[in-house]
Structures are given as C-alpha cells and as structure tokens.
Motif scaffolding. Sequence first.
Motif, short mmCIF file in Angstrom:
data_model
loop_
_atom_site.label_atom_id
_atom_site.label_comp_id
_atom_site.label_asym_id
_atom_site.label_seq_id
_atom_site.Cartn_x
_atom_site.Cartn_y
_atom_site.Cartn_z
N ASN A 81 -122.11 26.45 83.06
CA ASN A 81 -122.79 25.36 82.35
C ASN A 81 -123.63 24.44 83.21
N GLU A 82 -123.52 24.53 84.54
CA GLU A 82 -124.31 23.65 85.39
C GLU A 82 -125.25 24.42 86.31
N PHE A 83 -124.69 25.32 87.09
CA PHE A 83 -125.48 26.11 88.03
C PHE A 83 -125.21 27.59 87.78
N ALA B 263 -130.02 26.86 98.00
CA ALA B 263 -128.71 26.81 98.67
C ALA B 263 -127.70 27.72 97.98
N VAL B 264 -127.67 27.70 96.64
CA VAL B 264 -126.71 28.51 95.90
C VAL B 264 -127.00 30.00 96.08
N VAL B 265 -128.27 30.38 96.01
CA VAL B 265 -128.63 31.79 96.18
C VAL B 265 -128.28 32.27 97.58
N MET B 266 -128.52 31.44 98.58
CA MET B 266 -128.18 31.84 99.95
C MET B 266 -126.68 32.03 100.12
N ILE B 267 -125.89 31.15 99.51
CA ILE B 267 -124.43 31.30 99.60
C ILE B 267 -123.99 32.58 98.89
N ASP C 222 -120.84 19.02 98.98
CA ASP C 222 -120.02 19.06 97.77
C ASP C 222 -119.80 20.50 97.31
N CYS C 223 -120.85 21.30 97.41
CA CYS C 223 -120.81 22.68 96.92
C CYS C 223 -119.82 23.52 97.73
N LEU C 224 -119.89 23.41 99.05
CA LEU C 224 -119.00 24.20 99.90
C LEU C 224 -117.55 23.76 99.75
N GLU C 225 -117.33 22.48 99.52
CA GLU C 225 -115.96 21.99 99.37
C GLU C 225 -115.39 22.30 98.00
N HIS D 177 -119.53 10.55 105.60
CA HIS D 177 -118.65 10.03 104.55
C HIS D 177 -118.62 10.94 103.33
N TRP D 178 -119.57 11.88 103.23
CA TRP D 178 -119.60 12.80 102.10
C TRP D 178 -118.77 14.05 102.36
N ILE D 179 -118.39 14.26 103.60
CA ILE D 179 -117.77 15.54 103.98
C ILE D 179 -116.27 15.48 103.77
N ASP D 180 -115.77 16.46 103.04
CA ASP D 180 -114.33 16.56 102.82
C ASP D 180 -113.62 16.81 104.14
N PRO D 181 -112.47 16.20 104.36
CA PRO D 181 -111.74 16.39 105.62
C PRO D 181 -111.48 17.84 105.96
#
Length: 622
Positions: free
Chosen positions: A348-350, A415-419, A460-463, A491-495
């Motif tokens: 529904n989103e990507f 980014a999504v296609v490359m992943i 956000d996508c990778l996490e 500050h955006w990066i998940d631990p």
Amino acid sequence: MTSSVAGPKYRPARIQTLTADQEIVLKQVWAYFFKYFGYPLDIDKSDLPFKECFIASTSTQHFDESHTLHPLIYVPTRTAASITSRKTTGSTRSRRSMFSGRRRRKSESFSVEGVKPPRSRLPHNSKRMVQIQTQSSFERYVPVDVASDEFYYTYAHHYKRAFEYSDDYKNLVDADGQYIGSVEEETSSQVDELEEDGDMAGSVYSLETFVTAASSFTDEMPVHKPKKNPSIKAPKRAVYNLYNGGRIKPPGKFPHPSFITMKINNKITVQPVDQFKRTMNMHHTVRHDRSLLSCFRRYEIQSIHTALNTLLRHDLLDNFVLRFIRARKWDTEKAIAMLTKTLDWRINEFPADNWVMEGDAPSYLKGINQGFVKNFTKEKSWIKGRDKNNNPIFTFQARKHLTTDASVKQNQRYAVVMIEWARLILKDVSESVDTFTILFDLTGFSLKNADYSTIKFLADCLEAHYPETLGFILIHNAPWIFASVWNIIKHWIDPLVAEKIHFTKDLNELTRFIDIKAIPDYLGGQDPTRGRYPIPTARDAFPPKRKDAEYIRLMKERDQLYCRFYETTKKWIESTNPAISELYLKDKLALDIELAKNYVLLDPYIRNPGLYDRDGTLTMSI
C-alpha cells in the motif's frame, strides 16, 4: 538444525541452524499468522502466548554450534553506535542501555538465547498441554505430498492466490484449459516494431507479477460449464470422496496433485481431477482472527496475505521471517508487529515487488521517472566484489549525488529498487550469504551532496523494512564538513543499525573489512573497474522469456508448493513429539528450497532485465 541438503555451513539463527528456544519462537510467530489468516490450526488461541505450548525438534534440542558459520572478522573499532550514544539521563536512558550492560529485570532472569519468557503463567486447563501430554507417544508422521482441499481452498480461492485467477492465465489458456500460444507467435514482430518506433504501449508483454494473481478479492472467476451430452448417461451409485492431503498408499502410485476416489457399480477407481475446479465451490468457512494482536487490527488481511506470498524470490521464506524475529530480539509480538507493518508497506505504500519486476528499462525508454533514471546514468553506485565476510559490496560515490537531480520520491524509488536488486544477488541457499555491505565513499563530499530526506528514508527503510540485511556500513574518507551532517542524521539511525556503521579514513582501515583486491584503485585498492550503466534496449523492457506452457506449469506448481509449505508448517507447529517435529522441519526446509528453485525458473518470465542482469553481475541461482 543440520540441513539435509548438501551445502555450506549456515549463519546462526537461520532455519538451518536454530536452537530449541529459537525454533519455538518461530513456531509461535507462524501460529499467530495462521490464526490471523484463517488457516486451520489445532491450537487454541488462548495457548498461543505460551512457549510451553510448542515443542522443539530433536535437532534443535541438541543444537551443535559447529554446524554454524560465524563472521570471519570482528572489528573492534569505534562504531557509529558509540558515537551516537549520549548521557543516560531522561529519555535517552533506554537508548544507552542498548549499547552497554544493564541489570536484568527479574522477569528476564531465566531467558535463554535471547528468547524472552511468556508474560504470565499458563492456565491450568490449557487444551494444548493436554494434547502434548496425551498425544506425544501416539503421533504419526504424515508428510504433505499433496495439499489438502482445505488448505488449497483457503490459499487459492478465498485469497484468490491461484494462478487461474490472474490475467496471464485468462490470456494464455482457453476455456478448456489448453494453452493458446498466441503470445509466442506475435512477440518477435512486436518487439521489432518497438525497436523501430519506441512505442511500448502495444507490447504483448504485459508486466505480470505475482501480485496480479490476487489483485482483486471481489471479482468472481467465470465457471466454464461443459455442455451436456444426452447420449452419455451418468453412472449409477457414484460416490465421491475428496482427497484430504497426506500420503497416498502406496507412495508414488498416483503422482497427480489431486484425486477423486469413485465407487461405480461396486468398483473403486481413482481418477485425477483439477484441484482448482474441484474446490471452486467448496463449502468451507475461513475464520480470521484479528483480535489476537493489536497490529492485526491495523491492516487489511488480504493485503498482508498477498504481500507475504509475493515478496519471496530465491531466498527462503522462513529466513525472511527470521530477519524480523532477530531484529526484535526474539520478542514474538514485536516481531509480528514489525513484519505486518512491512508487508502492508510493500503493498500500500511502496510497491517494491512491482518496481523490481519492472526495473529501469521501461522508464529509460519511455522517458519517464527521469529523476529515477538519472540516478543510474550518473553512475554513482555499483554492486561489485565481496567483503571479508563474503557479503556483496554496494559502493556509493556521494560526490555524484546532487539534491537537485531528482525529487524525493524518485530517489526513494531508486533506493528501493537497488535494495531489491541486492536481494537478488544474495545467495541464501547455496552460500548462506544473506547480507550485503554498503561502502559510502565520501571523497570530495560537500554540503550540496547532503540529501537529508533520502538519507532519512534509507535509514528508516533499512531498519524497519529490510532488517538484518546489512553486514557493515562503511563511511569512508569523510571530510570535516561531514561532521555537521552527521550531527543531524545520527539521531535518525536505529541503534541496531548504528552498531554496524564504521568510519574508515584510509586504505589501511578499509582493508580490515575488504580485501585490497576488491577495493577500487582510486581508493588505493587493486580493482580497476567502476560502476557503468549499460544503456537498456527495447528488449530489456520485457522479460527475456515468452510466457508459454512451461510458464503456466511453473505458476501452478508454485501454488501447490505454497499450499504444501503452509500445511507442513501447520503440522510442524502442532507436533507434540520432538522426533516427528524434526521430520516436518526437514520437509519444511525442503519446500522452502523448492520454492526458491521454482522462482529461479520463473524469473526470466516475469522480471525485466535490470542493470545487473545487463552487466553480468547478476546470474539467477539459489
């Protein structure tokens, strides 16, 4: 467990190398999804939260760590996790605790292998515990050689996942179920016309993906009723017994996927029957249960089911699910919430599945999605070589990325296609390579290259949606100006992601992660090649193979494999005997691999050649 299939050692906490506690969590996750989707499962929903209600297989109970493949290198350098950590005051205390030791709460003191215990005690009148106590000694192994009608109906008709519901089937097969073959006859001339005038609209190659098989949940497929022949009389006393799964005795006598046992004039015969047609009007009620978890109430069941059955390529479905379980530290409910959010995101989103099947060629040839295409033509990134843990390396030259080149949405699609392309390059089955390393080359970086929106999306996508896919993230040769950028993005990066980020400043530090032969020569290494963009031709706008009778067979086979996989998973979840559970676990792994092999054969029918197909980096295999 030890794989019954010859191959390499596998990384820890995969379907091939589970401990007993880990296997129980995986059973628990599947059990929740079965109840949610409405697949049959003989475990009361009140017993699902309790790990005591699930039995581990023999091999996982006697787990041998020598069968696992651990990382070849461990680099005790200063990571982004240590850089992003802050004082343990106020709201930051929980973040800090993820990087440093802390005293366990009493409720966690008896957890094993990172698996948390249930939150409350098992009821004394648990139906599942009665099953375990009374049925374990009498349980019999009944492999799922053929999917039962109940499972097939739920998968094929209730969710309309059967290939027969797709546009491809309607275009390729006539009313009698025979392959028409017109597509194969007309393709060559139309491709030639396309090469001459560039018109892609009239192509007979419609971009059919697995999504089309479930694109509508309300449309009814027309039933083609055969004409009655008055000269043929119906046999007297015909009794029909629908085959309901399991092994037919003697084994292998009837290889057809479904059968009807007919008693005609006191003679019993077994005749093959099309399971799709036979179960179309089957009277079976599918009972969903959205009340089990709060996350189940947020999404549409059909979307979640569709996404789960379209995301699989040549990797293993169980290992995909395990990514989310590992990312949430073996917390069952958190893992399910994370996975369902991703499945909804993909639908529904990507539309990641549609994008990777389409690739880059149609956009390039049509002159659309120009920002998306410009990311390729600037040759700013490439996938080439392996790091010292055998992970493929994705190299990105930041100085070539300008915020003015493309919109945020176009960069997100890129980014999504490359992943997704990187997923295709991974070798989950044959090499246990299921992660990749990103090398951000910041040589020549300036503030005009700082694309905060895309960086935040990628983090956000990778996490959230591609957990446990990263080996390392190497930030190389960062100039002093990057410090101001890092103070914002850290500050955006998940631990969990931050722990995998390493800063390298010279060749010596880079070679701790990557052999010098795989490092580009302009960074001091010995690899003279660069990322190049092979310009797509008209033929790259279509899948390489024409959809034919073999394509139809593979798609029908895939439906049956999914049904058998789910039914085997049911038996594995319900098993009360470790030895029997072990047999179902082996069957489950075998079906996982068969689904992967099936996709490899289907891929040239359904996916347009992408950049890495054209440059020879990607060769589809398990």
